[in-house]
Design a protein around this motif. Sequence first.
Motif, mmCIF file in Angstrom:
data_model
loop_
_atom_site.group_PDB
_atom_site.id
_atom_site.type_symbol
_atom_site.label_atom_id
_atom_site.label_comp_id
_atom_site.label_asym_id
_atom_site.label_seq_id
_atom_site.Cartn_x
_atom_site.Cartn_y
_atom_site.Cartn_z
ATOM 1 N N THR A 111 -1.310 7.716 -4.191
ATOM 2 C CA THR A 111 -0.352 7.160 -5.146
ATOM 3 C C THR A 111 0.858 8.077 -5.271
ATOM 4 O O THR A 111 2.003 7.616 -5.302
ATOM 5 C CB THR A 111 -1.019 6.948 -6.520
ATOM 6 O OG1 THR A 111 -2.162 6.104 -6.367
ATOM 7 C CG2 THR A 111 -0.057 6.317 -7.509
ATOM 8 N N THR A 112 0.621 9.379 -5.315
ATOM 9 C CA THR A 112 1.707 10.354 -5.390
ATOM 10 C C THR A 112 2.614 10.240 -4.167
ATOM 11 O O THR A 112 3.848 10.256 -4.288
ATOM 12 C CB THR A 112 1.139 11.783 -5.491
ATOM 13 O OG1 THR A 112 0.343 11.878 -6.663
ATOM 14 C CG2 THR A 112 2.232 12.820 -5.530
ATOM 15 N N MET A 113 2.027 10.123 -2.992
ATOM 16 C CA MET A 113 2.820 10.001 -1.767
ATOM 17 C C MET A 113 3.652 8.718 -1.773
ATOM 18 O O MET A 113 4.827 8.728 -1.386
ATOM 19 C CB MET A 113 1.905 10.046 -0.544
ATOM 20 C CG MET A 113 1.329 11.418 -0.292
ATOM 21 S SD MET A 113 0.047 11.504 0.987
ATOM 22 C CE MET A 113 0.690 10.527 2.298
ATOM 23 N N ALA A 114 3.056 7.605 -2.208
ATOM 24 C CA ALA A 114 3.781 6.330 -2.235
ATOM 25 C C ALA A 114 4.938 6.381 -3.231
ATOM 26 O O ALA A 114 6.034 5.883 -2.947
ATOM 27 C CB ALA A 114 2.822 5.199 -2.592
ATOM 28 N N SER A 121 12.731 8.242 -7.751
ATOM 29 C CA SER A 121 11.609 8.801 -8.503
ATOM 30 C C SER A 121 11.067 10.001 -7.743
ATOM 31 O O SER A 121 11.122 10.053 -6.522
ATOM 32 C CB SER A 121 10.497 7.763 -8.705
ATOM 33 O OG SER A 121 9.872 7.464 -7.482
ATOM 34 N N LEU A 122 10.574 10.954 -8.495
ATOM 35 C CA LEU A 122 10.037 12.156 -7.892
ATOM 36 C C LEU A 122 8.837 12.603 -8.711
ATOM 37 O O LEU A 122 8.933 12.729 -9.935
ATOM 38 C CB LEU A 122 11.100 13.266 -7.875
ATOM 39 C CG LEU A 122 10.650 14.619 -7.357
ATOM 40 C CD1 LEU A 122 10.362 14.537 -5.865
ATOM 41 C CD2 LEU A 122 11.688 15.671 -7.643
ATOM 42 N N LEU A 158 -2.139 -1.145 -6.016
ATOM 43 C CA LEU A 158 -1.938 -1.457 -4.598
ATOM 44 C C LEU A 158 -2.652 -0.440 -3.707
ATOM 45 O O LEU A 158 -3.270 -0.806 -2.706
ATOM 46 C CB LEU A 158 -0.445 -1.498 -4.270
ATOM 47 C CG LEU A 158 0.337 -2.684 -4.818
ATOM 48 C CD1 LEU A 158 1.829 -2.492 -4.603
ATOM 49 C CD2 LEU A 158 -0.141 -3.978 -4.179
ATOM 50 N N VAL A 159 -2.570 0.841 -4.071
ATOM 51 C CA VAL A 159 -3.226 1.896 -3.292
ATOM 52 C C VAL A 159 -4.739 1.713 -3.317
ATOM 53 O O VAL A 159 -5.409 1.771 -2.283
ATOM 54 C CB VAL A 159 -2.827 3.296 -3.810
ATOM 55 C CG1 VAL A 159 -3.732 4.370 -3.258
ATOM 56 C CG2 VAL A 159 -1.384 3.597 -3.456
ATOM 57 N N VAL A 160 -5.295 1.469 -4.500
ATOM 58 C CA VAL A 160 -6.745 1.286 -4.616
ATOM 59 C C VAL A 160 -7.181 0.018 -3.899
ATOM 60 O O VAL A 160 -8.241 -0.018 -3.261
ATOM 61 C CB VAL A 160 -7.178 1.287 -6.102
ATOM 62 C CG1 VAL A 160 -8.623 0.846 -6.260
ATOM 63 C CG2 VAL A 160 -6.980 2.677 -6.700
ATOM 64 N N GLY A 161 -6.364 -1.031 -3.953
ATOM 65 C CA GLY A 161 -6.683 -2.261 -3.222
ATOM 66 C C GLY A 161 -6.711 -2.052 -1.719
ATOM 67 O O GLY A 161 -7.475 -2.691 -1.006
ATOM 68 N N ALA A 162 -5.893 -1.141 -1.229
ATOM 69 C CA ALA A 162 -5.821 -0.887 0.215
ATOM 70 C C ALA A 162 -6.833 0.140 0.679
ATOM 71 O O ALA A 162 -7.385 0.026 1.775
ATOM 72 C CB ALA A 162 -4.416 -0.426 0.598
ATOM 73 N N PHE A 163 -7.106 1.173 -0.152
ATOM 74 C CA PHE A 163 -7.910 2.304 0.309
ATOM 75 C C PHE A 163 -9.079 2.665 -0.605
ATOM 76 O O PHE A 163 -9.830 3.580 -0.279
ATOM 77 C CB PHE A 163 -7.022 3.553 0.459
ATOM 78 C CG PHE A 163 -5.852 3.356 1.366
ATOM 79 C CD1 PHE A 163 -6.029 3.261 2.729
ATOM 80 C CD2 PHE A 163 -4.572 3.256 0.854
ATOM 81 C CE1 PHE A 163 -4.950 3.078 3.571
ATOM 82 C CE2 PHE A 163 -3.486 3.081 1.684
ATOM 83 C CZ PHE A 163 -3.673 2.990 3.042
ATOM 84 N N GLY A 164 -9.221 2.013 -1.718
ATOM 85 C CA GLY A 164 -10.204 2.435 -2.713
ATOM 86 C C GLY A 164 -11.640 2.100 -2.366
ATOM 87 O O GLY A 164 -11.927 1.144 -1.649
ATOM 88 N N THR A 165 -12.531 2.909 -2.914
ATOM 89 C CA THR A 165 -13.962 2.633 -2.810
ATOM 90 C C THR A 165 -14.352 1.681 -3.933
ATOM 91 O O THR A 165 -13.536 1.330 -4.788
ATOM 92 C CB THR A 165 -14.778 3.937 -2.921
ATOM 93 O OG1 THR A 165 -14.540 4.508 -4.214
ATOM 94 C CG2 THR A 165 -14.394 4.933 -1.836
#
Length: 173
Positions: A111-114, A121-122, A158-165
């Motif tokens: 999530t931080t990388m995205a 935003s930073l 979105l991140v969890v939907g793509a990569f989450g357990t």
Amino acid sequence: MRRLWRRPSGWQVLWLTVVWTALWGHLSLGVVVSGAVVGTLVLVLLPLPSTSLGFRVHPVGLVAFLGGLLWDLARSSLRISWWALRPGPPPDTAIVTVELRSSSETMLMLTTMALSAQPGSLVVDARPGTGRMTLHVLGAGDEPQATAQRDVSRQEALVVGAFGTRTDKEELG
């Protein structure tokens, strides 16, 4: 009794065969077959330890994540371009701290990388233990805390939907 060898994965053999073929610089049946044999021998004689990376790739979620990321990149790039070209004062900025719903360090990192890839935003600080993330937001608007929390929660989903357990998905609710 511990097994001395493990059957190599087809994907690993395929990858090593592709690398072998690239190293030889030309494609022929002999190069491909020898690459598969060498790849299999390497994986049998020098097995890698089994590890869990803390994520799984979900193809449908990955497409949604990439689509959302590309949309956010385009939208934020256009906003930054407009702010740079328009006359008047610079946009408001804010430093906000938001809470993530997932406790996974891997999901926090992704999530931080995205979020950091998006112009405007930073991520200033990300704390794995607490699940808090501090952001510098350009064009913060009237309610920067609420806007940032909404945007981060959307990106995290979105991140969890793509990569989450399964556990990560349960934590999102």
